[in-house]
Structure formats: C-alpha cells, structure tokens
Design a protein around this motif. Structure first.
Motif, PDB file in Angstrom:
ATOM      1  N   SER A  55     -11.376  13.425   5.098  1.00  0.00           N
ATOM      2  CA  SER A  55     -11.525  11.896   6.005  1.00  0.00           C
ATOM      3  C   SER A  55     -12.538  11.375   5.362  1.00  0.00           C
ATOM      4  O   SER A  55     -13.010  11.073   4.952  1.00  0.00           O
ATOM      5  CB  SER A  55     -11.332  11.811   7.197  1.00  0.00           C
ATOM      6  N   ARG A  56     -13.186  12.658   5.085  1.00  0.00           N
ATOM      7  CA  ARG A  56     -14.770  12.307   4.971  1.00  0.00           C
ATOM      8  C   ARG A  56     -14.634  11.742   3.394  1.00  0.00           C
ATOM      9  O   ARG A  56     -15.342  11.169   2.720  1.00  0.00           O
ATOM     10  CB  ARG A  56     -15.714  13.526   4.874  1.00  0.00           C
ATOM     11  N   ILE A  57     -13.683  12.495   2.622  1.00  0.00           N
ATOM     12  CA  ILE A  57     -14.179  12.446   1.043  1.00  0.00           C
ATOM     13  C   ILE A  57     -13.076  11.734   1.048  1.00  0.00           C
ATOM     14  O   ILE A  57     -13.524  10.027   0.586  1.00  0.00           O
ATOM     15  CB  ILE A  57     -13.030  13.309   0.283  1.00  0.00           C
ATOM     16  N   ASP A  58     -12.487  11.106   1.931  1.00  0.00           N
ATOM     17  CA  ASP A  58     -11.529   9.409   1.813  1.00  0.00           C
ATOM     18  C   ASP A  58     -12.707   8.202   1.599  1.00  0.00           C
ATOM     19  O   ASP A  58     -12.725   7.228   0.549  1.00  0.00           O
ATOM     20  CB  ASP A  58     -10.336   9.328   2.299  1.00  0.00           C
ATOM     21  N   ARG A  59     -13.077   8.563   2.637  1.00  0.00           N
ATOM     22  CA  ARG A  59     -13.717   7.413   3.218  1.00  0.00           C
ATOM     23  C   ARG A  59     -15.652   7.126   2.048  1.00  0.00           C
ATOM     24  O   ARG A  59     -15.339   6.144   1.500  1.00  0.00           O
ATOM     25  CB  ARG A  59     -14.789   7.346   4.572  1.00  0.00           C
ATOM     26  N   GLU A  60     -15.594   8.333   1.433  1.00  0.00           N
ATOM     27  CA  GLU A  60     -15.926   8.346   0.835  1.00  0.00           C
ATOM     28  C   GLU A  60     -16.028   8.086  -0.433  1.00  0.00           C
ATOM     29  O   GLU A  60     -17.003   7.042  -1.609  1.00  0.00           O
ATOM     30  CB  GLU A  60     -17.459   9.708   0.261  1.00  0.00           C
TER      31      GLU A  60
ATOM     32  N   GLU B  68     -10.687  16.545   8.838  1.00  0.00           N
ATOM     33  CA  GLU B  68     -12.168  16.026   8.438  1.00  0.00           C
ATOM     34  C   GLU B  68     -12.904  15.262   7.285  1.00  0.00           C
ATOM     35  O   GLU B  68     -13.550  15.022   7.047  1.00  0.00           O
ATOM     36  CB  GLU B  68     -13.042  16.668  10.037  1.00  0.00           C
ATOM     37  N   GLU B  69     -13.083  16.665   6.734  1.00  0.00           N
ATOM     38  CA  GLU B  69     -13.495  16.871   5.780  1.00  0.00           C
ATOM     39  C   GLU B  69     -12.673  15.973   4.652  1.00  0.00           C
ATOM     40  O   GLU B  69     -12.813  15.469   3.769  1.00  0.00           O
ATOM     41  CB  GLU B  69     -13.460  18.635   4.917  1.00  0.00           C
TER      42      GLU B  69
ATOM     43  N   GLU C  84     -12.590  16.058  -5.131  1.00  0.00           N
ATOM     44  CA  GLU C  84     -13.569  14.648  -4.725  1.00  0.00           C
ATOM     45  C   GLU C  84     -13.125  13.698  -6.159  1.00  0.00           C
ATOM     46  O   GLU C  84     -12.694  12.696  -6.417  1.00  0.00           O
ATOM     47  CB  GLU C  84     -15.171  14.714  -5.036  1.00  0.00           C
TER      48      GLU C  84
ATOM     49  N   ARG D 278     -13.299  21.455  -3.504  1.00  0.00           N
ATOM     50  CA  ARG D 278     -14.031  20.151  -3.314  1.00  0.00           C
ATOM     51  C   ARG D 278     -14.572  19.024  -4.360  1.00  0.00           C
ATOM     52  O   ARG D 278     -13.771  18.286  -4.334  1.00  0.00           O
ATOM     53  CB  ARG D 278     -15.110  20.908  -1.774  1.00  0.00           C
TER      54      ARG D 278
END
Length: 198
Positions: free
Chosen positions: A127-132, A124-125, A69, A65
């Motif tokens: 997508s979270r990484i992409d958003r952040e 989902e994870e 990231e 992860r």
C-alpha cells in the motif's frame, strides 16, 4: 569540468551496477519466484560481486522491494501518460483503466506486483509503494468524476476499485479474455458517474 571521454564517473558505475542487479533480479524473481531465487544467482546473472549487491541493498528482500517499486512506478507512469490527455474525468478513468491493463500485460509484472509483492513485503508495504508511485491518481480521478473532495467513503471506494483492477489483471494474466474485463470496468465507471449525478 567535463569527464575524460571513455571514463565513467562513480555515479555512472553505481547506476550501471544497480540497473544490472535490478534487471537480473527481476528476471530470476519472475522465472523462479522470490523464495527459490538466491543472492548468488542474482550476482552471477548481474555479473557483479556479492559485495556490490550488499553495498546497494541490505538483503534480498530490499532488492526485491526495489524491483517492485520500479515496476509500480512504470505502471503509474503509463497510466498518467494516457489518462492525462483525456477530455473529461470519465474518459480519463477509462483511459487509465486501459493503460493499467496494458502495463500489467508486461511479462511477469502481475506476479511481481499482485502475488509475490504482497506475500513477501506484506499488504501495508505494498500500500505504501502504491501510494508513493501514483496510487493517489485513482482517488484523484474518482474525486473529479464524482465532483467532490476525497473523503473516507471515497478512499474506501478507491480501495475497492483498485482491488477490482488487480483481480482483473490477475485473471487476464491467467488467460481470461481482456475485452470482457475492460468492458466490465468501463460499465462500472459509467455506473459510478451516473449514480453520483442523480
């Protein structure tokens, strides 16, 4: 108080250890894939102890992860750097498109972010990484291009456009002509701008 020359602080040692682990893990994940890479190989390649790995990361997935990231952050930074100097929203999105393809041309990055990342971490994870890590910049660019505040429809459009970028990057990584995809993406962005102006 200044440190004595030649002595590293705890923070410097921590950063060096993390950097070594991330670099070694990235190389092995690209060469062998996530499933075929073991933590003993990673610690050996990083020249650290197994305890050091587990001090910084919970497990192999947590280390993976962190690699993902870091890659996503690098892609986002490249896009922001290039798109931020554009004269208008269409030029910004076009420059961002080219920057994305440049960033995804880095050896192994398409595999990490577009194949193994979703398979190991889940959509989902990812997508979270992409958003952040700057995924909102595409939505912001579309909002500027279309001249309206982001709404649910525009978020759906950003998701579809993001998927198109990813599909193109995968095709290019497998040998497709990049010029064809750059041209197609530019036409798609121009079509969006024209259709909204009507």
């Amino acid at each position: 108080m200044q440190e004595i020359s030649g002595r590293r602080s705890n923070r410097e040692r921590t950063e060096e250890t993390r950097a070594s682990l991330l670099s070694a893990a990235r190389t092995l994940f690209i060469e062998k894939g996530y499933a075929d890479t073991g933590t003993p190989e990673i610690v050996k390649a990083a020249n650290v102890t197994r305890g050091a790995l587990y001090h910084h990361y919970r497990d192999k997935e947590d280390l993976f992860r962190a690699v993902v990231e870091r890659e996503a952050t690098a892609v986002s930074a490249d896009i922001e750097r290039r798109a931020g100097t554009a004269a208008n929203p269409l030029d910004a999105l076009t420059a961002g498109s080219i920057a994305y393809f440049d960033a995804m041309a880095v050896q192994g990055r398409a595999r990490l972010l577009l194949l193994d990342g979703p398979a190991v971490l889940g959509p989902e994870e990812m997508s979270r990484i992409d958003r952040e890590t700057g995924g909102g910049s595409l939505l912001d660019g579309l909002a500027a291009l279309l001249g309206r505040a982001p709404d649910l429809e525009m978020r759906a459009l950003a998701d579809l456009l993001s998927a198109a970028f990813d599909r193109a990057a995968l095709a290019i990584s497998r040998g497709a002509r990049r010029d064809d995809y750059e041209s197609a993406m530019e036409k798609l962005l121009k079509t969006l701008a024209i259709s909204e102006a009507r």
